[in-house]
Scaffold this motif. Structure first.
Motif, PDB file in Angstrom:
ATOM      1  N   ARG A 113      28.654  47.722  45.411  1.00  0.00           N
ATOM      2  CA  ARG A 113      27.351  47.777  46.326  1.00  0.00           C
ATOM      3  C   ARG A 113      26.765  46.070  46.353  1.00  0.00           C
ATOM      4  NH1 ARG A 113      24.956  51.889  45.345  1.00  0.00           N
ATOM      5  NH2 ARG A 113      25.584  53.203  47.187  1.00  0.00           N
ATOM      6  N   SER A 114      26.392  46.084  44.861  1.00  0.00           N
ATOM      7  CA  SER A 114      25.565  44.653  44.719  1.00  0.00           C
ATOM      8  C   SER A 114      26.534  43.685  44.650  1.00  0.00           C
ATOM      9  CB  SER A 114      25.056  44.959  43.128  1.00  0.00           C
ATOM     10  OG  SER A 114      25.806  45.005  42.199  1.00  0.00           O
ATOM     11  N   LEU A 115      27.958  43.649  44.497  1.00  0.00           N
ATOM     12  CA  LEU A 115      28.845  42.719  44.737  1.00  0.00           C
ATOM     13  C   LEU A 115      29.107  42.151  46.088  1.00  0.00           C
ATOM     14  CD1 LEU A 115      31.431  43.200  41.786  1.00  0.00           C
ATOM     15  CD2 LEU A 115      29.859  41.328  41.916  1.00  0.00           C
ATOM     16  N   ARG A 135      24.703  31.856  46.470  1.00  0.00           N
ATOM     17  CA  ARG A 135      24.456  32.575  45.199  1.00  0.00           C
ATOM     18  C   ARG A 135      25.357  31.811  44.106  1.00  0.00           C
ATOM     19  NH1 ARG A 135      22.779  38.701  45.647  1.00  0.00           N
ATOM     20  NH2 ARG A 135      21.971  38.325  43.687  1.00  0.00           N
ATOM     21  N   ASP A 193      26.847  42.902  48.601  1.00  0.00           N
ATOM     22  CA  ASP A 193      25.526  42.194  48.962  1.00  0.00           C
ATOM     23  C   ASP A 193      25.418  40.668  48.502  1.00  0.00           C
ATOM     24  OD1 ASP A 193      24.694  44.547  50.262  1.00  0.00           O
ATOM     25  OD2 ASP A 193      23.590  45.111  48.503  1.00  0.00           O
ATOM     26  N   TRP A 194      25.980  40.538  47.215  1.00  0.00           N
ATOM     27  CA  TRP A 194      26.098  39.149  46.774  1.00  0.00           C
ATOM     28  C   TRP A 194      27.017  38.244  47.425  1.00  0.00           C
ATOM     29  CZ3 TRP A 194      30.435  36.866  44.595  1.00  0.00           C
ATOM     30  CH2 TRP A 194      30.197  35.552  44.055  1.00  0.00           C
ATOM     31  N   ASP A 222      28.503  51.609  42.392  1.00  0.00           N
ATOM     32  CA  ASP A 222      27.174  50.761  42.396  1.00  0.00           C
ATOM     33  C   ASP A 222      27.517  49.025  42.076  1.00  0.00           C
ATOM     34  OD1 ASP A 222      25.709  52.862  42.516  1.00  0.00           O
ATOM     35  OD2 ASP A 222      25.345  53.343  40.420  1.00  0.00           O
ATOM     36  N   ASP A 223      28.367  48.773  41.396  1.00  0.00           N
ATOM     37  CA  ASP A 223      28.743  47.406  41.400  1.00  0.00           C
ATOM     38  C   ASP A 223      29.257  46.741  42.381  1.00  0.00           C
ATOM     39  OD1 ASP A 223      27.999  47.520  38.626  1.00  0.00           O
ATOM     40  OD2 ASP A 223      29.923  47.227  37.720  1.00  0.00           O
ATOM     41  N   ARG A 234      30.262  40.554  36.025  1.00  0.00           N
ATOM     42  CA  ARG A 234      30.812  41.931  36.203  1.00  0.00           C
ATOM     43  C   ARG A 234      32.143  41.879  36.015  1.00  0.00           C
ATOM     44  NH1 ARG A 234      26.569  43.666  40.431  1.00  0.00           N
ATOM     45  NH2 ARG A 234      24.771  43.974  38.966  1.00  0.00           N
ATOM     46  N   THR A 246      26.858  36.098  38.509  1.00  0.00           N
ATOM     47  CA  THR A 246      27.143  37.576  38.577  1.00  0.00           C
ATOM     48  C   THR A 246      28.356  37.968  38.766  1.00  0.00           C
ATOM     49  OG1 THR A 246      24.882  37.334  39.649  1.00  0.00           O
ATOM     50  CG2 THR A 246      26.118  39.498  39.852  1.00  0.00           C
TER      51      THR A 246
END
Length: 135
Positions: free
Chosen positions: A72-74, A83, A76-77, A69-70, A91, A87
């Protein structure tokens, strides 16, 4: 001369290049970690340089222990360079804390195992109590 970007690769070629199994690559795609692959007329998946770059990022994150899950968001980031790094830093600090906690636990386990071995080296005499608390 810099290396040429890879041409479009089949799923097997992409998996080999990234050190993954084909089922893992399919799984990453099925859970949205990797965007759906383009398909040839035959239906065969095709992976381009951008997909390989994302797979390399995913693998690096897995190697250092980030949960999916981390990742996935990383991932995308990471595709949005404008950005802030906050973030990623937060993390990463949280992951480092988890790793350090695991290391402390592993060190305690190591000491416990070494203690059991030391007790066993003295000979059990048929009634080994090395695992008993305070044995």
């Amino acid at each position: 001369m810099p290396p040429r970007p890879p041409r479009d690769l089949s799923i097997g070629q992409a998996a080999r290049r990234c050190g993954l199994s084909i089922p893992t690559l399919r799984y990453y795609e099925s859970i949205g970690l990797l965007p759906p692959a383009r398909r040839r007329d035959s239906g065969q998946r095709v992976y381009d340089a951008a997909a390989l770059q994302r797979l390399a990022f995913i693998q690096r994150c897995r190697e250092i222990g980030f949960p999916l899950d981390d990742i996935r968001s990383l991932a995308d980031w990471a595709e949005q360079p404008e950005r802030a790094c906050g973030t990623l830093q937060q993390r990463t600090e949280a992951q480092l804390t988890l790793v350090r906690d695991r290391l402390r636990a592993l060190r305690r386990m190591e000491l416990g195992l070494m203690d059991v071995l030391a007790r066993c080296e003295g000979g059990c005499g048929g009634s080994c109590t090395a695992l008993a608390a305070g044995g």
